[in-house]
Motif scaffolding. Structure first.
Motif, short mmCIF file in Angstrom:
data_model
loop_
_atom_site.label_atom_id
_atom_site.label_comp_id
_atom_site.label_asym_id
_atom_site.label_seq_id
_atom_site.Cartn_x
_atom_site.Cartn_y
_atom_site.Cartn_z
N ASP A 71 0.83 -1.21 0.00
CA ASP A 71 0.00 0.00 0.00
C ASP A 71 0.86 1.26 0.00
OD1 ASP A 71 -2.30 -1.48 -0.02
OD2 ASP A 71 -2.75 -1.23 2.13
N ARG A 72 1.93 1.25 0.81
CA ARG A 72 2.80 2.42 0.88
C ARG A 72 3.51 2.65 -0.45
NH1 ARG A 72 5.94 0.93 4.71
NH2 ARG A 72 7.68 0.26 3.44
N ILE A 73 4.02 1.60 -1.06
CA ILE A 73 4.71 1.74 -2.34
C ILE A 73 3.75 2.19 -3.42
CG2 ILE A 73 5.91 0.49 -4.18
CD1 ILE A 73 7.21 -1.25 -2.03
N THR A 74 2.58 1.56 -3.49
CA THR A 74 1.58 1.93 -4.50
C THR A 74 1.16 3.38 -4.36
OG1 THR A 74 0.76 -0.36 -4.56
CG2 THR A 74 -0.69 1.35 -5.44
N ARG A 75 0.95 3.81 -3.12
CA ARG A 75 0.56 5.20 -2.87
C ARG A 75 1.67 6.16 -3.29
NH1 ARG A 75 -0.06 4.56 2.03
NH2 ARG A 75 1.84 5.52 2.84
N THR A 76 2.91 5.81 -3.00
CA THR A 76 4.04 6.67 -3.36
C THR A 76 4.19 6.78 -4.87
OG1 THR A 76 5.22 6.07 -1.33
CG2 THR A 76 6.53 7.03 -3.10
N LEU A 77 3.99 5.69 -5.58
CA LEU A 77 4.19 5.68 -7.02
C LEU A 77 3.16 6.52 -7.77
CD1 LEU A 77 5.39 2.06 -7.88
CD2 LEU A 77 6.69 4.06 -7.16
N THR A 78 2.04 6.83 -7.12
CA THR A 78 1.04 7.68 -7.77
C THR A 78 1.55 9.11 -7.95
OG1 THR A 78 -0.04 8.24 -5.66
CG2 THR A 78 -0.88 6.32 -6.85
N ARG A 79 2.64 9.45 -7.29
CA ARG A 79 3.21 10.80 -7.44
C ARG A 79 3.93 10.95 -8.77
NH1 ARG A 79 6.64 10.72 -1.84
NH2 ARG A 79 4.94 10.13 -0.39
N PHE A 80 4.25 9.83 -9.40
CA PHE A 80 5.06 9.85 -10.62
C PHE A 80 4.23 9.37 -11.81
CE2 PHE A 80 7.67 8.94 -6.91
CZ PHE A 80 8.63 9.93 -6.98
N ARG A 81 4.45 9.97 -12.95
CA ARG A 81 3.63 9.67 -14.12
C ARG A 81 4.26 8.59 -15.00
NH1 ARG A 81 2.15 15.44 -16.69
NH2 ARG A 81 0.88 14.10 -18.03
N ALA A 82 5.57 8.59 -15.11
CA ALA A 82 6.23 7.67 -16.05
C ALA A 82 6.89 6.50 -15.31
CB ALA A 82 7.29 8.43 -16.85
N PRO A 83 6.93 5.33 -15.95
CA PRO A 83 7.54 4.15 -15.30
C PRO A 83 8.98 4.36 -14.88
CG PRO A 83 6.28 3.49 -17.23
CD PRO A 83 6.33 4.99 -17.25
N HIS A 84 9.77 5.09 -15.70
CA HIS A 84 11.18 5.27 -15.33
C HIS A 84 11.32 6.17 -14.10
CE1 HIS A 84 10.36 8.27 -18.63
NE2 HIS A 84 10.86 9.09 -17.72
N GLU A 85 10.33 7.02 -13.84
CA GLU A 85 10.34 7.82 -12.62
C GLU A 85 9.89 6.96 -11.43
OE1 GLU A 85 7.59 10.80 -13.82
OE2 GLU A 85 9.13 12.12 -14.66
N GLN A 86 8.96 6.06 -11.69
CA GLN A 86 8.46 5.19 -10.62
C GLN A 86 9.53 4.23 -10.12
OE1 GLN A 86 4.98 3.61 -12.62
NE2 GLN A 86 3.63 5.07 -11.60
#
Length: 209
Positions: A71-86
């Protein structure tokens, strides 16, 4: 004025919360069943009726940790738009955990260090690790890297190392250091599309000019 109805936590919820607190702080083998039961404030029969055994309770505790980490990782990754940023965002999520005052290392590493190789506890831990590796691979492939499996393994090693360093060296900046190393790795990793545009996108994700 009508009073609010307070829903009391179930025996399962109370046992899991007690196990989460005690097992993570002190170790799954150090803490006995009686302490978990006392801390949860439930009858001894409740534990065995709900989980069956201490090993099953440990597995449930680790599954709870697994859900919270995802949940924490998924929530954090919503801040980034592109896979290479994630890909780098995964390390930001780790940083949130590491800087928590109650951080005591990786729950899965600590639990498996105290259990046999054929334990169901180890299988739960392996499932968590497969998820982390799979996430790195999925994002690496979506980013257009030529060898996503190899890159995922390298990033996972950095991820593991940061968690261990944070606990062993009491280094709250370990995730930031690992993120910088990951950025350098991504900037030099070969792309399936080795075009100038693709390389520039990879360098931007890694924070390079």
């Amino acid at each position: 004025m009508a009073s609010k109805t307070v829903t009391k936590a179930s025996a399962r919820e109370r046992l899991l919360e007690a196990a989460d607190e005690l097992f993570y702080r002190e170790g799954v083998q150090t803490v006995g069943i009686d302490r978990v039961i006392e801390h949860a404030g439930v009858a001894k029969a409740s534990l065995y009726n709900t989980f069956g055994s201490k090993e099953d309770l440990i597995c449930a505790y680790l599954e709870l940790r697994n859900v919270r980490i995802k949940d924490r990782i998924t929530r954090t990754l919503t801040r980034f738009r592109a896979p290479h940023e994630q890909l780098l965002g995964v390390f930001d999520a780790l940083g949130e955990a590491i800087t928590d005052p109650e951080y005591n290392g990786c729950a899965f590493v600590r639990a498996t260090a105290e259990t046999a190789d054929d334990s169901s506890i180890r299988r739960v831990a392996n499932n968590y690790r497969l998820w982390v590796r799979g996430l790195f691979r999925e994002l690496a492939e979506a980013s257009g890297y030529a060898a996503p499996d190899e890159l995922a393994r390298q990033l996972h090693l950095l991820y593991d190392g940061a968690g261990q360093s944070a606990r062993m060296d009491h280094d709250p900046s370990a995730a930031t250091t690992a993120r910088a190393a990951a950025a350098s790795l991504l900037a030099s990793a070969p792309l399936a599309d080795n075009s100038i545009e693709g390389r520039q996108a990879a360098r931007r994700a890694a924070g390079s000019p």
